[in-house]
Design an enzyme around this catalytic site. Structure first.
Site, PDB file in Angstrom:
ATOM      1  N   ASP A 208       0.819   5.587  -2.083  1.00 37.18           N
ATOM      2  CA  ASP A 208      -0.625   5.490  -1.887  1.00 37.18           C
ATOM      3  C   ASP A 208      -0.932   4.685  -0.619  1.00 37.18           C
ATOM      4  O   ASP A 208      -0.284   3.666  -0.371  1.00 37.18           O
ATOM      5  CB  ASP A 208      -1.194   4.774  -3.118  1.00 37.18           C
ATOM      6  CG  ASP A 208      -2.684   4.876  -3.234  1.00 37.18           C
ATOM      7  OD1 ASP A 208      -3.180   5.996  -3.434  1.00 37.18           O
ATOM      8  OD2 ASP A 208      -3.358   3.825  -3.131  1.00 37.18           O
ATOM      9  N   GLU A 265      19.915   3.718  -1.415  1.00 35.59           N
ATOM     10  CA  GLU A 265      20.889   3.143  -2.360  1.00 35.59           C
ATOM     11  C   GLU A 265      21.162   4.130  -3.490  1.00 35.59           C
ATOM     12  O   GLU A 265      22.112   3.994  -4.233  1.00 35.59           O
ATOM     13  CB  GLU A 265      20.331   1.843  -2.975  1.00 35.59           C
ATOM     14  CG  GLU A 265      20.210   0.697  -1.999  1.00 35.59           C
ATOM     15  CD  GLU A 265      19.365  -0.445  -2.589  1.00 35.59           C
ATOM     16  OE1 GLU A 265      19.188  -0.526  -3.825  1.00 35.59           O
ATOM     17  OE2 GLU A 265      18.860  -1.255  -1.788  1.00 35.59           O
TER      18      GLU A 265
HETATM   19  C1  GLC Z   1      -5.675   6.700  -2.313  1.00 32.35           C
HETATM   20  C2  GLC Z   1      -5.791   7.519  -3.574  1.00 32.35           C
HETATM   21  C3  GLC Z   1      -7.168   7.346  -4.134  1.00 32.35           C
HETATM   22  C4  GLC Z   1      -7.372   5.895  -4.486  1.00 32.35           C
HETATM   23  C5  GLC Z   1      -7.116   5.000  -3.262  1.00 32.35           C
HETATM   24  C6  GLC Z   1      -6.970   3.562  -3.650  1.00 32.35           C
HETATM   25  O1  GLC Z   1      -6.457   7.205  -1.304  1.00 32.35           O
HETATM   26  O2  GLC Z   1      -5.471   8.849  -3.308  1.00 32.35           O
HETATM   27  O3  GLC Z   1      -7.413   8.158  -5.253  1.00 32.35           O
HETATM   28  O4  GLC Z   1      -8.674   5.697  -4.947  1.00 32.35           O
HETATM   29  O5  GLC Z   1      -5.945   5.359  -2.570  1.00 32.35           O
HETATM   30  O6  GLC Z   1      -5.756   3.359  -4.322  1.00 32.35           O
END
Ligand code: GLC
Length: 567
Positions: A208, A265
């Protein structure tokens, strides 16, 4: 070539990835919220569809303020989704079907309810204080944020905490405080978390907002002004600011290489990382690292979000493909993404037109790159329309003060999505009142989308012309055709008057296939050298596109042709 040489090709480069948003896939506990046992009950469906890898949006412990993207326990499962035993079974059941599993790892931030943050905010002296990014405000009084840095969703990314009279940094929403990766203990803990899941057999991670891991160390420096309001894939400007100190900081490029070493790893099978990075192709490439032999030393993949809003137009895709080929030659490889849980579904940008969706799918599954399919994309699930007021999505709630005319203006062509609930409605399994997602007497967490009586798995399965069967055919073809999953890519220049036609050749060893895509509303005829062996696939069943030396394509038709062997 050894007997099983196709099996030896790097698996994550030739795979197809399907994103499941757990909350919306299948409810097995009858509470209107999807869960892990529900997902397990649909694995046969995914296997039959021909999916090879499944990525799950987060189902870790979380207060669900951002539906799992606010984690409060990285090694436990949110009770509404199931238990660790369910998760172990999910991993096993996926592997037993010869499929792979990818988890969504939110390294950048935690929930403000994570025990680490609760400790961190409790006092300036707490041992977890520097697990997050705390800072004094501007003088006098410190009641102004340390600098002008804005969050990704607009507004200051600094938030004042009365208890200790300091500000903490949050790249996304205020309840998602950023971890401080300049503290080696944080890095160690998160790398160990990654190892914990790899030990359990997880095949990869979707990372993310991985381009926001580090911020500049000098909080005295403001981000410069920029004449751009909406974020774009080409730069890091938005909300009239160039986020130089907070997005794509150079230290991130070092970080991904360290993380890659952790992944290395684990081998047999090799594991992979795909990063969520909204950036220009030049910057994406930096996240892959440098080529070392037949691999790179950073992320294995990043999302190429450039395709999200690409017009359904031959020239637009010709340009995109040639830019991808220029920036991501082997051992680099691009990805093909058209929908996800943050974006308007692709089909809704194509006027909910199934023949356009079939053409789009043909490109996605035959061009060079790793395809990501968002749940429901295979049946033509369309976006819903919901008001911002009353939304479940915290981004929508944040913008719910905006006047309606402005919301309409911003969202008119689907390239901006303010209420992400609209693309997260329940998966449509059948035509029953809640589309088979949950029982009729239970309210699903979001209302089922429009036209579920016809757009659903059960209705589409027996129909040979359905979008679902188009995806099935493409997924099988891709899996069984090395030229498509691992071959080189060559754009074939169209004749001067056939600009609506996109043609490319994929080649592996002696195998060569050509993909012909008609992006227009008109029938197109074109002369061909006439050396095709077979039509491997067509979006229009029963059509005979080739007659001696002429190929005829119907409006929005796509075909895959096998060329005669070259040796
Ligand atoms: C990313 C995710 C989204 C989330 C954001 C914060 O963009 O795809 O859904 O709200 O990060 O984690």
């Amino acid at each position: 070539m050894p007997e099983n040489w196709v099996d030896k090709l790097v698996w994550w480069k030739k795979t197809t990835i399907y994103q499941v948003y757990p909350r919306s896939y299948k409810d097995s506990s009858n509470n209107g919220i999807g869960d892990i046992p529900g997902i397990i009950s649909k694995l046969d469906y995914l296997q039959d569809l021909g999916i090879e890898t499944i990525w799950f949006s987060p189902f870790f412990a979380s207060p669900q303020a951002d539906h799992g993207y606010d984690i409060s326990g990285y090694r436990s499962i949110a009770p509404e989704y199931g238990t660790m035993a369910d998760c172990n079974r999910l991993i096993e059941e996926i592997h037993s079907r010869d499929m792979r599993i990818v988890l969504d790892m939110v390294l950048n931030h935690t929930s403000n309810q994570h025990p680490w943050f609760l400790e961190s905010r409790s006092s300036r002296e707490n041992q977890k204080r520097d697990w997050y990014i705390w800072c004094d405000g501007r003088k006098p009084g410190g009641k102004k944020p340390p600098n002008n840095w804005l969050s990704m969703v607009g507004g200051s990314g600094w938030h004042y905490d009365d208890l200790t009279e300091q500000w903490y940094w949050a790249q996304f929403l205020p309840f998602q405080p950023d971890l401080n990766y300049r503290n080696p203990k944080v890095k160690e803990e998160m790398f160990d978390t990654v190892r914990y899941w790899l030990d359990k057999g997880i095949d990869g991670f979707r990372l993310d907002i991985i381009n926001t891991i580090y911020e500049g160390t000098d909080v005295g420096k403001n981000n410069p002004f920029a004449l751009q309001f909406l974020p774009s894939e080409d730069n890091r400007r938005s909300f009239f600011q160039d986020h130089v100190h907070t997005i794509n900081h150079p230290d991130n490029f070092v970080f991904v290489k360290e993380l890659r070493k952790v992944m290395n790893e684990f081998s047999d099978p090799e594991r992979f990382l795909v990063g969520e990075v909204g950036a220009s192709l030049e910057t994406l490439r930096r996240y892959y690292g440098e080529a070392e032999g037949n691999a790179t030393n950073g992320l294995h993949l990043t999302f190429h979000l450039q395709s999200l809003n690409a017009r359904l137009d031959a020239q637009a895709f010709r340009n995109l493909i040639s830019r991808y080929e220029q920036h991501f030659p082997e051992p680099y490889i691009p990805t093909w993404v058209f929908s996800n849980h943050d974006q308007t579904r692709r089909i809704s940008k194509l006027s909910n037109d199934q023949s356009k969706a079939k053409l789009n799918a043909t490109l996605q599954l035959t061009a060079r790159g790793v395809p990501f399919i968002y749940y429901g994309e295979e049946i033509g699930l369309v976006n819903s329309k919901f008001p911002l007021k009353g939304a479940q999505d915290p981004v929508a709630v944040r913008f719910s003060w905006l006047p309606q005319f402005f919301v309409n203006l911003l969202t008119r062509n689907g390239s901006v999505l303010l209420n992400r609930d609209e693309c997260r409605t329940p998966m449509q399994w059948d035509s029953s009142s809640h589309a088979g997602f949950c029982p009729a007497e239970v309210e699903p967490w979001l209302p089922v989308g429009p036209q579920h009586e016809t757009i659903n798995v059960r209705a589409e399965e027996p129909n040979p012309d359905s979008l679902l069967n188009c995806y099935k055919a493409l997924l099988r073809l891709r899996r069984d055709t090395p030229a498509l999953h691992s071959g080189s890519m060559n754009l074939v220049e169209p004749s001067a008057n056939k600009k609506e036609l996109l043609v490319y050749e994929r080649k592996y060893d002696h195998q060569s296939v050509e993909v012909w895509l008609n992006f227009s509303r008109k029938q197109i005829e074109n002369r061909t050298p006439g050396n095709y062996d077979r039509v491997l696939f067509s979006t229009l069943r029963g059509s005979r596109p080739i007659h001696s030396s002429t190929i005829t394509l119907q409006p929005y038709q796509g075909v895959v042709l096998e060329k005669q062997k070259t040796a």
